[in-house]
Design an enzyme around this catalytic site. Structure first.
Site, PDB file in Angstrom:
ATOM      1  CG  LEU A  39      -1.838   1.213   1.397  1.00  0.00           C
ATOM      2  CD1 LEU A  39      -2.674   1.467   0.147  1.00  0.00           C
ATOM      3  CD2 LEU A  39      -2.727   1.028   2.614  1.00  0.00           C
ATOM      4  CE1 TYR A  40       5.424   5.664   2.437  1.00  0.00           C
ATOM      5  CE2 TYR A  40       7.018   3.887   2.675  1.00  0.00           C
ATOM      6  CZ  TYR A  40       6.732   5.236   2.614  1.00  0.00           C
ATOM      7  OH  TYR A  40       7.746   6.154   2.733  1.00  0.00           O
ATOM      8  N   GLY A  41       4.172   1.478  -0.624  1.00  0.00           N
ATOM      9  CA  GLY A  41       5.066   1.503  -1.781  1.00  0.00           C
ATOM     10  C   GLY A  41       4.359   1.905  -3.056  1.00  0.00           C
ATOM     11  CB  SER A  44       0.921   5.720  -2.017  1.00  0.00           C
ATOM     12  OG  SER A  44       1.940   5.722  -1.027  1.00  0.00           O
ATOM     13  CE  LYS A  45       5.718   8.779   0.109  1.00  0.00           C
ATOM     14  NZ  LYS A  45       5.738  10.249   0.067  1.00  0.00           N
TER      15      LYS A  45
END
Length: 248
Positions: free
Chosen positions: A155-157, A159-160
């Site tokens: 999820l975090y990766g 978005s980035k």
């Protein structure tokens, strides 16, 4: 005090802690007037005092960045306080880790609202005005886990990873008008936000050639370089500052 950025105004999101604060302090030390945006007023005012005590100039804007409206309002507030923005650093972000099936729809919306929507609409507000003036620098903060797969960081990766693509697209869009857009991709960094990771941060860092986590100031140094005239021929780059993790 060094004055390479004298006469310029920078807006730093997430500038009241971690990488953002280190970046705000470093930009001010080079002569920029800095607008710090963040949620925690106490931390924000502390960052402003740190900059002012060193002879710099800074403002703090208390804001809960959560999408388009908050981004557009922040851009307007920053320019009312300090004048036209010459440097934008998109540093604010959230990074929940965990198995895909454990992530909720609310978490998904929160991550993309802050990590993608906010930078997108800050650029939408500020980059065209930079282009009209014929100069400007935008530096986005991504992450090494946008470059390779790691369990629990989808999820975090992701978005980035979107920010990495936007960095290149914005460089193509605004570069011909004198606005440079680049990004820094940090590895594990010891900040207030990552303190909750405990030993796992060190374990993640140990996989890189550097064998350790970064200090926020080490990431900030790369951001400040990309924001300054020394990087005048750098457009659309995503610079890894990850201790060599993506090189091996």
């Amino acid at each position: 005090m060094a004055t390479a950025l004298s006469g310029r105004t920078a807006l730093v999101t997430g500038g009241n802690s971690g990488i953002g604060r280190a970046t705000a302090v470093a930009l001010a030390a080079r002569g920029a007037t800095v607008v710090i945006a963040g949620r925690d007023a106490e931390r924000g005012e502390r960052a402003v005092r740190q900059i002012e005590q060193a002879g710099g100039s800074a403002y703090f804007v208390a804001v809960d960045l959560d999408g388009e409206r908050s981004a557009r309002e922040l851009a307007a507030t920053a320019e009312r306080l300090a004048g036209p923005i010459d440097i934008l650093v998109n540093s604010a972000g959230i990074f929940p880790f965990g198995p895909t099936e454990k992530m909720t729809g609310e978490q998904f919306e929160q991550v993309y609202a802050l990590n993608v929507k906010v930078p997108y609409f800050l650029v939408a507000e500020l980059a065209p005005r930079m282009a009209e003036r014929g100069h400007g620098a935008i530096v986005n903060v991504t992450t090494m886990v946008a470059e390779f797969g790691l369990a629990g960081m989808g999820l975090y990766g992701s978005s980035k990873a979107a920010i990495g693509l936007l960095t290149r697209s914005w460089a193509a869009e605004f570069g011909p008008s004198g606005v440079r857009v680049n990004a820094v991709s940090p590895g594990p960094t010891r900040t207030e936000g990552t303190a909750v990771l405990g030993e796992s941060l060190g374990n993640l860092a140990a996989a890189a050639p550097a064998g350790r986590a970064a200090a926020p100031e080490e990431i900030a140094a790369a951001i400040v370089f990309l924001a300054g005239d020394e990087a005048s021929f750098v457009h659309g780059a995503v610079v890894p500052v990850d201790g060599g993790r993506t090189a091996v």
